[in-house]
Each structure stands twice: as C-alpha cells, then as structure tokens.
Design a protein around this motif. Structure first.
Motif, short mmCIF file in Angstrom:
data_model
loop_
_atom_site.label_atom_id
_atom_site.label_comp_id
_atom_site.label_asym_id
_atom_site.label_seq_id
_atom_site.Cartn_x
_atom_site.Cartn_y
_atom_site.Cartn_z
N ASP A 71 0.74 -1.10 -0.02
CA ASP A 71 0.21 0.04 -0.15
C ASP A 71 0.83 1.19 -0.06
O ASP A 71 2.14 1.18 0.14
CB ASP A 71 -0.85 -0.16 1.09
N GLU A 72 0.38 2.46 0.05
CA GLU A 72 1.07 3.49 -0.11
C GLU A 72 2.39 3.71 1.11
O GLU A 72 3.31 4.17 0.84
CB GLU A 72 0.30 4.70 0.16
N LEU A 113 5.03 1.59 0.29
CA LEU A 113 6.02 1.97 -1.02
C LEU A 113 6.76 3.17 -0.43
O LEU A 113 7.86 3.27 -0.92
CB LEU A 113 4.94 2.21 -2.14
N LEU A 115 8.05 0.40 -9.29
CA LEU A 115 6.97 -0.06 -8.64
C LEU A 115 6.42 -0.94 -9.91
O LEU A 115 6.10 -0.91 -10.77
CB LEU A 115 5.65 0.77 -8.54
N TRP A 128 -0.65 -2.71 -8.88
CA TRP A 128 -0.90 -1.18 -8.49
C TRP A 128 -2.15 -0.56 -9.12
O TRP A 128 -2.89 0.42 -8.86
CB TRP A 128 0.12 -0.32 -8.83
N VAL A 151 -5.65 3.15 -11.13
CA VAL A 151 -4.88 2.90 -10.11
C VAL A 151 -5.64 2.48 -9.00
O VAL A 151 -6.97 2.59 -8.85
CB VAL A 151 -4.25 4.14 -9.55
N ASN A 152 -5.38 1.35 -8.47
CA ASN A 152 -6.08 0.73 -7.14
C ASN A 152 -6.32 1.80 -6.04
O ASN A 152 -5.39 2.05 -5.18
CB ASN A 152 -5.48 -0.62 -6.72
N LYS A 160 -5.28 0.48 -2.30
CA LYS A 160 -3.67 0.46 -2.19
C LYS A 160 -3.28 1.93 -2.28
O LYS A 160 -2.09 2.21 -1.75
CB LYS A 160 -3.05 -0.57 -3.11
N LEU A 161 -3.59 2.50 -3.15
CA LEU A 161 -2.94 3.88 -3.55
C LEU A 161 -3.93 4.98 -3.74
O LEU A 161 -4.27 5.29 -4.84
CB LEU A 161 -2.15 3.77 -4.82
N VAL A 199 -0.89 7.57 -8.32
CA VAL A 199 0.69 7.18 -8.65
C VAL A 199 1.38 8.44 -8.35
O VAL A 199 2.45 8.45 -8.11
CB VAL A 199 0.75 6.63 -10.01
N ILE A 207 7.78 2.60 -13.39
CA ILE A 207 6.42 1.64 -13.08
C ILE A 207 6.31 0.52 -14.11
O ILE A 207 6.71 0.48 -15.26
CB ILE A 207 5.20 2.53 -13.14
#
Ligand code: DGJ
Length: 736
Positions: free
Chosen positions: A344-345, A348, A365, A369, A388-389, A392-393, A397, A413
């Motif tokens: 997840d963020e 990362l 990455l 994602w 983007v998910n 998770k994020l 991005v 990426i």
C-alpha cells in the motif's frame, strides 16, 4: 602490382564501383559480380549468364576484389541438377529448385511456380560506414518481383538482409513463404550452436555438427516468442569455433514474433541458410501493388572466433540499434520480490526511502498497483484495468512520484499492456478485443490472455496506457513492459483473413511502440517477458534494456548472462540482486554488476555490513559502469569448462578494465590455480590492479601496489585469487 582500377575500387564508393569494375575487368558483361564488403568480410553475389542471382562466397574478404570472379571455378562439386540454383540468392519453388525455398507463392491464376531472375542493382551509401545494396529480381513469366536488400555496416562487419515483395498480377497472390534472407555457405563441416530453455532456464546452449537434411529453429508462440527457443544462433565453419579461433557466423532474426531459420545441408555438402518470419499458419494474401517488407536477418562473421564476432555485434547494437545504446542507464530498486502484490502507499513510501538509502537512481513499482472492480491482488485478475487501485494507492501514482522526487530518486512503473485477465472490466467491456477462438474453451498461461493488437482500437488502447501514465505523471522516468502469455487459440475478431494474424499482431505492436517513441523518445523501457522470452534486435529499437530471466540465482546467471553476452551487450542486460540462490550478497551483487545493475531485495532486512557493502558497490559501479556498458568484452575463462568464470571489459583506449571472476564449482580445493590470461589490453602500457567490492571488515589478498605491463597480463596472466573464501572477485585494471 595493383591495377589503377583496383585502387579506385578500394578508395571510392565501394560497392557500386567494385561491381562495375569487375564487369569491365573480366570482360564478361554477363557475369556480374556484386561484392558486399565490410572491414574483414565479403558476401559475394554473381549474376550468371541466364540471369540467376547466386551466392558465390561468404567469408574473409580478398585483397583483390577482382579475384571474386574466380571463386566459382574452384568448386568442382559435380552437377547441380537444379541448373545452377543450388546457391540461389533467393530460392524459389515450383520451377528448378529442388531444396528448401526462401519464397513460395500461389499466383493470381492459381499457378504455384516462381522463378526470379536478376534485373538490376543499385547501391545507396548512407555514410562512410553504411551502404545499402538493393537487387531487383523478377519472374520472367509473372508480373512478380522482389527487391533483395543488403545493408552493410563496414566497421562492425555486420549485414542486415531483407526482402521487399510486390506484384502486379490480375488478382491477389498468396505468399506461403517469405524469407528475409537466403545465404549459401560452402565449407567442410558446419557446427550449429543453438539455444533452448523455458521459464527460468533461458539460453541453454547446444552445439551439434549439422547433418544432411534440414534443421529448423523456430517459434510458433506469437508473443513471447523466445520462451523455448530464441532466433539467435552461431554457425561455425570447418570446426567448432572457440573464443579466439575459428570462423563463425552469428545470426538472428529481427522480429519479435514467430521466426524460422532453416539450415539445409544439401547433396553437395553445402549449407543453405534461410531465415525470416515463420510462415506457420501465415499464408499472406498480397494485393496487386501492395508492398510486403520482411523483417531483417542480421548476421556478422569472424575468422577470429566467437569473441570477435560478439564484439562486432555489440558495437553494431550500441551504435545503430539499441535505444540510447551509448547513453546512461538507471540503477534501481524494484519491489516485485520484496512485496509481490501485497503493498500500500505507506509501504511503498518506505521502499522509496530505502531506494535513497541504498544509493540507486530509481524506485520501480511492479505489478499490482491497478484495477478496482477485480483488484490486481494476484495474477488471476485485473490485468487490462489500468486505473490505479484506490485501496492500495488512494492518492494515485502521482503521490508516489512526488514522494520519490522528495527523496531525490526517480520513479518507474510496471505495465503489461498487451495482456488481459479473463476477470477484468476490460474483458467484460471488449470481449472482441481478446485473442481467442469463439467456439473453443479459453486456454491460459499465467491466467491471462493476449489482446488483439491487429485491431487499431486495441493499438490505441495500449498506446493510451503509456501515454496516460506519462501525461498524468510527467516525471515518470522508467517503464518495465512485461509480457507473460503466449498466443493460444489464435483468432482475431477484427481480421478478415486469419492467416494474417501472427504478422499483423507484431506489426500492430511495432506501430504502438513507434507512437510511444515518437512522443517519448528517450524514456528508458525494460523489455520483460517473465524472463527472456522476448529479446531480439527489432524490439531493442524501442527498449533500452531487457530482462534475461526471472531466475536471478547468481550462479545460474553467470551461465545465462555468459550466453546472452554473445549476442547482446551488457548495457542491455537488466540484472537484479535478489534473494534467489544461496550465494552471499557480495556474490549476487558482483554478478548483477556485469550489466545494468538493479536490486529487488528487502533493504530493511540487510545487516549493517550487507547494506554498507551494497552502498559501496553501487558507488564503485557508478564509477566503472561506462566501461562495463561501452567497453569491449573479452571472455577469459568459460564456466562450462573451468571451475571459475572470468571475463573483462576494456575501454576503447585500453586504459581501464573491469574484470569479473567467480567460483562456479564447489569441489574441494577448486579456484583460480593458474593465472588468468587477460585480453584486449595494450602490451606496451603498464597497469595496476585494484580489487573492488570488498566486503566490510575483509581485506583484499591482492597486492595492489604492483604494476604489470599489458604484455605480462596477456602473456602470463593475473591470478584473481578465486577460492572457496573468495568466491567472487571484481578487479579494476588501471593504466598508470
Ligand atoms: C514477470 C516478471 O518477470 C517479474 O519480474 C514481475 O514483473 C512479474 N512478471 C509481475 O507479474
């Protein structure tokens, strides 16, 4: 005494003048001799009296080009039942030829015979180094013609050969086979080195003496075409070439899809080599005036062994083919094996900080994602849904790119834009964009399918994935382009003619890559394919580097990188330090340094010494990487025949070198018992040798104060002192 004409031939406009001179000199206007000369070699073609175009010679070039015309007279091999077409420059079918054809057709009237006769040739010089010879051959009966192209790179001893096929018949012509090149070699024996493999076992070499009949190297996989067999090969003449001796030809098809190389030893013991796209399931319907251009077949030849041939190819690749072949590359930290899909963020952000701590240039990455309806939390779902998910994020991005910038590193990426998960919104919305047989069950590799890149809408979609990423994140600095599936159930809902599928797929992919490169000319992109399932010299026009294998066990990698290194320079080889294998971090890093260095490890789990070692190694790497990437590679001790592997990169001034040495056998007492003879140095220069990548709290056993002449190092050698306590040793050689 050299005649005036010959001297003119040498100095001015090589190819064209030579051919004209020869016609005049030998006084037989009907026997036109067309040599394609490079620095050391010549490929010589001859137009016979009945206008057949033949290969009469390939090998070391002669001092006096006028003597090429004498070559055929010295081969007394008996009757050619096919009326002089055994050595055809582009063998046809259905007329005189009795062996494997390079081109086969069905004419508009249903007739299947083809005969191609010489009409004319011209030479276009791009500059002092590059020339293009184009020879027009035509069927005397049908309005069907082929231009055979030979692009020569003088200093690199490289030739690219391709064909352009057209016709003006009264209807469509079907092309059944459409090779790029057709060579003919005359030797006592032929030894083929070919490669095979699978996931994690890429580039396993096999060398055999060719026997009569046809040996075919090919792929029918469509996308990651090299998974089981790449198109690169070596052909040694007379006897197996060694690193520094023997005559060897390296060949490779510049095509990322299905390829085919036929090697046919005929009744006269000569070898017909036909290479190009695979015609498997690919009859091509050619409309009148439509132009069909084959990809190029690339080859180089050396009479000084495999090492020289590979250095030629490396020079050609860096000078003319690889995207930014002379440019910089970014060291990186990848999160694939550190997290897989589980991140997840905040996680990362930590890895981005680790990137800085480690001292590499970029955080990459990887997979996982994107996708929301069917989140990409494993390899079964979400491929194709490039939003983007949000779980998770939540900040996209952009927030990761920002965090990277804040930490003074760049951000890259992963994408896999040609593929789709059956469980994805993309599949639900556009089932007709997916390659599959409408009436048959779907079949998957890694739970996914291929998108139909023959369809311009799909091409736009794939281009859009990259374009959107860069538009939304202008600071994006790197793309890893993956491709994990082969084509099963080849069928396109878009194409009217299914026989065009495999060819149009690749053309579609290249069109997308052209568009990407038109807008983003230099952004580094890694060509990945779940390992080295894809690298070739057509793709490397668009990519700066490739992923040789998912197998990053350094012991395995020594062997694998060794084989790749014959064909691809180290600047293209993405080598990551991972947790694969049982070797210590030093060994892993030393091996990864023989190319473009990256890491895919959990930095926070490294001990203080391990971290310090990596940080220092990255600094050393930054200092010597240009020699590794741009220098000449000399292989010194082959791991397949020694208990050590050893190789050295030397810069073009012969003033700096980086030598890599590894223990590859666990047997008692094995190591570098003898000095390793260096190559490529200047015998008259004096050098000092320093050990790099020394593990904290250890000392080198090498006396770094001593100096040696290049003569000594190349005659007696130097002992890197590889043993069970020093299993990998990296040395820097500096002129003093
Ligand atoms: C295959 C690649 O080789 C790996 O490095 C990684 O990117 C995975 N795909 C991600 O799915």
């Amino acid at each position: 005494m050299k005649s005036k004409i010959q001297l003119i031939c040498r100095s001015v406009s090589y190819l064209l003048l030579i051919s004209l001179c020869l016609v005049n000199q030998i006084g037989k206007a009907q026997d036109i001799i067309i040599p394609v000369e490079t620095k050391n070699n010549a490929l010589v073609l001859q137009v016979t009296q009945n206008k057949d175009l033949s290969n009469i010679y390939i090998g070391k070039k002669l001092g006096n080009p006028a003597e090429y015309a004498n070559i055929p007279g010295h081969y007394k091999q008996g009757t050619d039942y096919s009326d002089g077409t055994l050595n055809s420059a582009y063998s046809t079918a259905g007329s005189r030829n009795l062996f494997e054809p390079a081109v086969t057709v069905t004419h508009a009237d249903g007739n299947k015979s083809l005969d191609l006769r010489y009409v004319s040739h011209k030479v276009t010089r791009t500059d002092n180094n590059v020339s293009l010879l184009s020879i027009l051959v035509k069927d005397p009966v049908y309005n069907f013609e082929v231009v055979l192209n030979y692009k020569s790179y003088y200093n690199e001893d490289v030739i690219e050969q391709w064909s352009v096929i057209t016709h003006q018949e009264k209807g469509n012509v079907i092309l059944h086979k459409f090779a790029s090149a057709n060579l003919y070699l005359q030797s006592r024996k032929y030894w083929l080195t070919q490669y095979h493999g699978d996931w994690a076992t890429e580039m396993k070499p096999e060398e055999v003496q060719l026997t009569h009949g046809i040996k075919t190297l090919d792929s029918k996989l469509g996308t990651r075409a090299n998974l089981f067999q790449p198109s690169v090969f070596m052909l040694s003449l007379d006897k197996p070439a060694t690193e520094d001796e023997g005559t060897v030809l390296y060949g490779s098809v510049e095509w990322s899809g299905n390829f085919r190389v036929d090697l046919e030893l005929d009744n006269k013991d000569n070898l017909r080599l036909i290479a190009g796209m695979n015609n498997y399931a690919s009859d091509y319907t050619l409309k009148p005036k439509e132009v069909f251009t084959t990809p190029a077949f690339l080859y180089t030849m050396s009479d000084k062994g495999k090492g020289d041939a590979s250095r030629n190819l490396h020079n050609w690749a860096r000078n003319y083919r690889i995207l930014d072949g002379k440019g910089n590359r970014l060291t990186l930290l990848n999160n694939w094996e550190a997290t897989y899909f589980d991140f997840d963020e905040p996680k990362l952000f930590e890895l981005i900080k680790d990137t800085k701590k480690l001292g590499v240039d970029l955080f990459l990455l990887d997979d996982g994602w994107f996708a929301n309806k069917y989140p990409r939390n494993g390899d079964v779902t979400g491929l194709g849904d490039w939003g983007v998910n949000k779980k998770k994020l939540p900040n996209g991005v952009a927030s990761l790119v920002q965090e990277a910038t804040k930490n003074g590193v760049k951000f890259g990426i992963w994408i896999e834009p040609e593929m789709v998960s059956p469980k994805s919104e993309l599949y639900e919305k556009h089932p007709d964009w997916v390659v599959k047989q409408p009436q048959r069950p779907e079949h998957y590799l890694r739970n996914q399918l291929v998108l139909d890149l023959t369809n311009p809408k799909v091409q736009d979609f794939v281009y859009g994935i990259v374009d959107d990423l860069f538009t939304e994140n202008p600071d994006l600095a790197y793309v890893k382009w993956d491709c994990n599936t082969v084509v099963f159930n080849a069928y396109s809902a878009h194409l009217k003619n299914q026989s065009h599928f495999y060819i149009e797929y690749m053309r579609g992919l290249y069109q997308v890559l052209e568009r990407i490169r038109a807008k983003y000319p230099k952004v580094p992109m890694m060509l990945c394919s779940g390992g080295g399932g894809r690298v070739d010299y057509a793709a490397l026009k668009y990519f700066t580097e490739f992923w040789p294998s998912d197998n990053t066990d350094p012991l395995e990698r020594i062997f694998m990188q060794w084989e790749y290194s014959y064909f691809y320079p180290s600047v293209t080889s993405s080598n990551h330090v991972t947790d694969w294998g049982k070797q210590p971090i030093k060994f892993r890093t030393d091996v990864a340094m023989m190319g473009k260095l990256g890491f895919d490890i959990v930095v926070s789990k490294l001990s203080a010494n391990e971290l310090k070692f990596c940080q220092d190694a990255i600094k050393s790497y930054d200092a010597v990487k240009s020699v590794i990437w741009q220098g000449d590679l000399y292989r010194l001790a082959d791991p397949r025949v020694n208990s050590i592997a050893s190789l050295v990169y030397i810069d073009d001034k012969k003033s700096t070198g980086v030598m890599f040495n590894y223990l590859v056998s666990n047997r008692y007492g094995e190591g570098s018992k003898l000095p390793v003879r260096l190559k490529g140095l200047d015998p008259n220069k004096t050098y000092r040798i320093k050990e790099l990548n020394i593990y904290p709290e250890t000392k080198t056993s090498i006396d770094e104060t001593k100096s040696y002449t290049g003569d000594f190092l190349m005659t007696v050698g130097f002992n890197p002192e590889v043993n069970e306590k020093r299993t990998s040793v990296v040395l820097q050689i500096n002129e003093i």
